[in-house]
Design an enzyme around this catalytic site. Structure first.
Site, PDB file in Angstrom:
ATOM      1  N   SER A  65       1.326   0.607  -6.691  1.00 55.60           N
ATOM      2  CA  SER A  65       2.195   0.930  -8.135  1.00 55.60           C
ATOM      3  C   SER A  65       2.550   2.374  -8.625  1.00 55.60           C
ATOM      4  CB  SER A  65       0.970   0.759  -9.466  1.00 55.60           C
ATOM      5  OG  SER A  65       0.369  -0.782  -9.155  1.00 55.60           O
TER       6      SER A  65
HETATM    7  N1  SAH Z   1      -3.415  -2.073  -7.274  1.00 55.28           N
HETATM    8  C1  SAH Z   1      -2.564  -2.139  -6.339  1.00 55.28           C
HETATM    9  C2  SAH Z   1      -1.234  -2.726  -6.770  1.00 55.28           C
HETATM   10  C3  SAH Z   1      -0.835  -3.817  -5.918  1.00 55.28           C
HETATM   11  S1  SAH Z   1       0.557  -4.698  -6.486  1.00 55.28           S
HETATM   12  C4  SAH Z   1      -2.609  -0.771  -5.688  1.00 55.28           C
HETATM   13  O1  SAH Z   1      -3.393   0.029  -6.272  1.00 55.28           O
HETATM   14  O2  SAH Z   1      -1.833  -0.420  -4.631  1.00 55.28           O
HETATM   15  C5  SAH Z   1      -0.315  -6.115  -6.914  1.00 55.28           C
HETATM   16  C6  SAH Z   1      -1.460  -6.832  -6.004  1.00 55.28           C
HETATM   17  O3  SAH Z   1      -1.836  -7.930  -6.496  1.00 55.28           O
HETATM   18  C7  SAH Z   1      -0.487  -7.267  -4.759  1.00 55.28           C
HETATM   19  O4  SAH Z   1      -1.336  -6.694  -3.542  1.00 55.28           O
HETATM   20  C8  SAH Z   1      -0.881  -9.028  -4.771  1.00 55.28           C
HETATM   21  O5  SAH Z   1      -1.084  -9.331  -3.566  1.00 55.28           O
HETATM   22  C9  SAH Z   1      -2.071  -9.036  -5.612  1.00 55.28           C
HETATM   23  N2  SAH Z   1      -2.094 -10.366  -6.335  1.00 55.28           N
HETATM   24  C10 SAH Z   1      -1.238 -11.253  -6.682  1.00 55.28           C
HETATM   25  N3  SAH Z   1      -1.743 -12.144  -7.307  1.00 55.28           N
HETATM   26  C11 SAH Z   1      -3.224 -12.232  -7.021  1.00 55.28           C
HETATM   27  C12 SAH Z   1      -4.169 -12.933  -7.275  1.00 55.28           C
HETATM   28  N4  SAH Z   1      -4.044 -14.223  -7.784  1.00 55.28           N
HETATM   29  N5  SAH Z   1      -5.348 -12.586  -7.076  1.00 55.28           N
HETATM   30  C13 SAH Z   1      -5.764 -11.604  -6.381  1.00 55.28           C
HETATM   31  N6  SAH Z   1      -4.600 -10.441  -5.991  1.00 55.28           N
HETATM   32  C14 SAH Z   1      -3.232 -11.112  -6.400  1.00 55.28           C
END
Ligand code: SAH
Length: 214
Positions: A65
């Site tokens: 993000s």
């Molecule tokens: N917090 C992260 C941002 C990641 S983007 C950071 O600091 O980098 C969002 C993430 O959510 C992705 O890695 C994606 O694979 C995950 N995601 C999507 N749906 C999900 C679910 N149902 N359960 C767990 N993770 C999920």
């Protein structure tokens, strides 16, 4: 070994100034950002992008993000030291590191195995004590509930009921709600067993929350 030099510190200081000028006032969050080597959470060939205030691609078609968004979501959950917090969407592990740096007990869940594994390697090197889980965050972590705070970092069409139920009364959940490329940052405070106070906090763009494992 993660290299963290004066060059990185200098770039980080500029990034923190930018995030601050966009309205983030909580000094603890700014200090955490100054301390954490964001470049360690990205491929080493992308160093020059690590300290721009932008989201950036990581493995498996996901993104780390934007720093401002990380700070904004963190500010909204009003995290206090020692609180138990669930993050849905570990991704790179950067947001989890910010939460850990603020003194929270962090539980983070990711549905993509590769990301789940890589984030743990970086956290081990940096010395954080975050608990990592491979699973579908829509379900939360029933055996570790309740949580003081829940932070969803992927776009969800609505706040999953299971997650609302895993919040303590008085607890705060923050999630980007909406489909397509427009999500509304939504804050949900559990005011009683069956009552929630919902407020909205502007527009953001997140990768979608999916179901099941990958
Ligand atoms: N917090 C992260 C941002 C990641 S983007 C950071 O600091 O980098 C969002 C993430 O959510 C992705 O890695 C994606 O694979 C995950 N995601 C999507 N749906 C999900 C679910 N149902 N359960 C767990 N993770 C999920």
């Amino acid at each position: 070994m993660i290299e963290d030099s004066f060059l990185h510190w200098g770039l980080r200081r500029k990034l923190v100034d930018q995030v601050k000028s966009k309205g983030i006032l909580d000094q603890r969050i700014l200090d955490a950002m100054l301390k954490i080597p964001r470049h360690a959470f990205m491929d080493s060939s992308f160093l020059k992008f690590a300290y721009q205030d932008q989201a950036f691609p990581i493995a498996s078609g996901q993104t780390i993000s934007q720093p401002y968004t990380v700070a904004f979501q963190t500010e909204l959950i009003k995290l206090e030291i020692h609180q138990k917090v669930l993050e849905v969407g570990t991704g790179s592990g950067y947001q989890a590191a910010i939460l850990a740096e603020l003194g929270a007990r962090v539980y983070t869940v990711e549905r993509i195995r590769k990301l789940y594994q890589e984030a743990q390697v970086i956290h081990r090197e940096l010395g954080y004590q975050v608990k990592f889980f491979l699973g579908d965050g829509n379900m939360g972590l029933p055996s570790y509930a309740p949580f003081d705070r829940i932070l969803i970092t992927a776009a969800t069409p609505s706040i999953p009921e299971a997650l609302k139920q895993q919040l303590i009364i008085g607890g705060i959940l923050v999630a980007p709600v909406g489909q397509g490329d427009n999500q509304i940052m939504t804050k949900c405070v559990r005011t009683g067993t069956d009552t929630f106070d919902i407020t909205t906090h502007g527009n953001f763009i997140f990768v979608p929350m999916k179901t099941g494992l990958e």
